[in-house]
Write a protein that holds these residues in place. Structure first.
Motif, mmCIF file in Angstrom:
data_model
loop_
_atom_site.group_PDB
_atom_site.id
_atom_site.type_symbol
_atom_site.label_atom_id
_atom_site.label_comp_id
_atom_site.label_asym_id
_atom_site.label_seq_id
_atom_site.Cartn_x
_atom_site.Cartn_y
_atom_site.Cartn_z
ATOM 1 N N ALA A 71 0.841 -1.197 0.000
ATOM 2 C CA ALA A 71 0.000 0.000 0.000
ATOM 3 C C ALA A 71 0.876 1.248 0.000
ATOM 4 N N GLU A 72 0.391 2.264 -0.638
ATOM 5 C CA GLU A 72 1.117 3.534 -0.751
ATOM 6 C C GLU A 72 1.351 4.139 0.630
ATOM 7 N N TRP A 73 0.448 3.973 1.539
ATOM 8 C CA TRP A 73 0.493 4.576 2.866
ATOM 9 C C TRP A 73 1.260 3.753 3.896
ATOM 10 N N CYS A 74 1.799 2.615 3.499
ATOM 11 C CA CYS A 74 2.452 1.667 4.415
ATOM 12 C C CYS A 74 3.966 1.929 4.504
ATOM 13 N N PRO A 75 4.471 2.351 5.682
ATOM 14 C CA PRO A 75 5.908 2.625 5.805
ATOM 15 C C PRO A 75 6.776 1.367 5.647
ATOM 16 N N ILE A 76 6.287 0.216 6.100
ATOM 17 C CA ILE A 76 7.064 -1.028 5.961
ATOM 18 C C ILE A 76 7.165 -1.401 4.482
ATOM 19 N N CYS A 77 6.080 -1.168 3.724
ATOM 20 C CA CYS A 77 6.105 -1.435 2.282
ATOM 21 C C CYS A 77 7.179 -0.587 1.608
ATOM 22 N N SER A 78 7.298 0.658 2.030
ATOM 23 C CA SER A 78 8.315 1.552 1.456
ATOM 24 C C SER A 78 9.714 1.023 1.735
ATOM 25 N N LEU A 79 9.925 0.461 2.925
ATOM 26 C CA LEU A 79 11.226 -0.121 3.246
ATOM 27 C C LEU A 79 11.548 -1.313 2.345
ATOM 28 N N GLN A 80 10.515 -2.010 1.905
ATOM 29 C CA GLN A 80 10.699 -3.216 1.107
ATOM 30 C C GLN A 80 10.710 -2.919 -0.399
ATOM 31 N N ASP A 81 10.389 -1.688 -0.786
ATOM 32 C CA ASP A 81 10.310 -1.331 -2.214
ATOM 33 C C ASP A 81 11.543 -1.738 -3.011
ATOM 34 N N GLY A 82 12.736 -1.467 -2.482
ATOM 35 C CA GLY A 82 13.963 -1.778 -3.221
ATOM 36 C C GLY A 82 14.110 -3.265 -3.502
ATOM 37 N N SER A 83 13.797 -4.082 -2.508
ATOM 38 C CA SER A 83 13.891 -5.534 -2.691
ATOM 39 C C SER A 83 12.890 -6.010 -3.736
ATOM 40 N N ILE A 84 11.671 -5.501 -3.635
ATOM 41 C CA ILE A 84 10.633 -5.928 -4.579
ATOM 42 C C ILE A 84 11.010 -5.466 -5.995
ATOM 43 N N VAL A 106 -1.740 5.856 -7.786
ATOM 44 C CA VAL A 106 -0.750 4.780 -7.700
ATOM 45 C C VAL A 106 0.368 5.023 -8.711
ATOM 46 N N ARG A 107 0.023 5.475 -9.913
ATOM 47 C CA ARG A 107 1.054 5.795 -10.918
ATOM 48 C C ARG A 107 1.998 6.883 -10.403
ATOM 49 N N VAL A 108 1.436 7.924 -9.792
ATOM 50 C CA VAL A 108 2.250 9.015 -9.247
ATOM 51 C C VAL A 108 3.190 8.473 -8.169
ATOM 52 N N HIS A 109 2.661 7.657 -7.288
ATOM 53 C CA HIS A 109 3.480 7.054 -6.231
ATOM 54 C C HIS A 109 4.625 6.244 -6.842
ATOM 55 N N MET A 110 4.317 5.423 -7.821
ATOM 56 C CA MET A 110 5.345 4.593 -8.468
ATOM 57 C C MET A 110 6.425 5.474 -9.092
ATOM 58 N N LYS A 111 6.011 6.517 -9.767
ATOM 59 C CA LYS A 111 6.975 7.416 -10.422
ATOM 60 C C LYS A 111 7.842 8.125 -9.385
ATOM 61 N N GLU A 112 7.222 8.637 -8.328
ATOM 62 C CA GLU A 112 7.974 9.337 -7.283
ATOM 63 C C GLU A 112 9.001 8.431 -6.618
ATOM 64 N N GLY A 114 10.382 5.795 -8.087
ATOM 65 C CA GLY A 114 11.254 5.182 -9.081
ATOM 66 C C GLY A 114 11.016 3.692 -9.246
ATOM 67 N N LEU A 115 9.757 3.279 -9.127
ATOM 68 C CA LEU A 115 9.402 1.862 -9.187
ATOM 69 C C LEU A 115 8.771 1.520 -10.530
ATOM 70 N N SER A 116 9.049 0.311 -11.011
ATOM 71 C CA SER A 116 8.519 -0.060 -12.327
ATOM 72 C C SER A 116 7.945 -1.474 -12.363
ATOM 73 N N TYR A 117 7.679 -2.058 -11.208
ATOM 74 C CA TYR A 117 7.140 -3.416 -11.233
ATOM 75 C C TYR A 117 5.667 -3.419 -11.636
ATOM 76 N N LYS A 118 5.196 -4.613 -12.011
ATOM 77 C CA LYS A 118 3.831 -4.816 -12.496
ATOM 78 C C LYS A 118 2.848 -4.620 -11.343
ATOM 79 N N VAL A 119 1.860 -3.717 -11.545
ATOM 80 C CA VAL A 119 0.926 -3.391 -10.471
ATOM 81 C C VAL A 119 -0.520 -3.543 -10.926
ATOM 82 N N ILE A 120 -1.296 -4.211 -10.085
ATOM 83 C CA ILE A 120 -2.751 -4.236 -10.213
ATOM 84 C C ILE A 120 -3.274 -3.340 -9.097
ATOM 85 N N ASN A 121 -4.110 -2.387 -9.424
ATOM 86 C CA ASN A 121 -4.640 -1.495 -8.396
ATOM 87 C C ASN A 121 -5.916 -2.097 -7.806
#
Length: 171
Positions: A71-84, A106-112, A114-121
């Motif tokens: 989730a965009e609002w999840c701080p733990i998810c942000s920590l894991q972004d690089g691994s994913i 969600v697109r804005v979040h991904m761009k901010e 620097g993420l490019s993985y496949k996302v289903i909203n």
């Protein structure tokens, strides 16, 4: 000398028992967190990704797959972004953005980020509900036969996810 050896053995046993207690607590907490998560045959997952690609989980059989909820609002998810992000380049993966706003948000979040993985909203959280996801991040590792082999709720290290993926490859 005998007394010193007995004290050392006693300390060693105490350390071993404390270690086993910690492992048991961690396993118990993980079992409790994943108690409602889907297992066995995964729920249907047919959707359009943010990039406009059709995704059907049934078409993915034959190779292990990560299904990662975040989730965009999840701080733990942000920590894991690089691994994913790095895993998505080397392994089959689809991610599900749970209750993170509309497609554009969600697109804005991904761009901010620097993420490019496949996302289903999953704007409404319906997909997460069907999969029994109570908290994010949550990662399901599906084996080559199309069965859920592992479920991880909370932060998982890159190494831990790779290890589980490797185990999902073996029969």
């Amino acid at each position: 000398n005998n007394i010193k050896n007995n004290i050392r053995i006693s300390r060693l046993w105490r350390i071993v028992l404390q270690g086993l207690l910690i492992v048991a607590i961690i396993l118990g907490v993980n079992l409790w967190r994943t108690r409602d998560a889907a297992s066995g045959s995964p729920p249907s997952l047919v959707a359009t990704t943010l990039d406009g690609e059709h995704f059907d989980l049934k078409e993915q059989q034959g190779k292990p797959l990560f299904v990662h909820f975040w989730a965009e609002w999840c701080p733990i998810c942000s920590l894991q972004d690089g691994s994913i992000q790095s895993l998505s380049g080397d392994y089959e993966m689809v991610t599900v953005a749970m209750a993170s706003g509309d497609d554009e948000a969600v697109r804005v979040h991904m761009k901010e980020r620097g993420l490019s993985y496949k996302v289903i909203n999953d704007e409404s959280g319906q997909i997460a509900q069907e999969w029994g996801v109570q908290a994010v991040p949550a990662t399901f590792i599906i084996d080559a036969a199309g069965e859920i082999r592992f479920v991880e709720m909370g932060y998982s290290s890159r190494f831990g996810l790779i290890l589980r993926h490797w185990l999902a490859e073996s029969p």
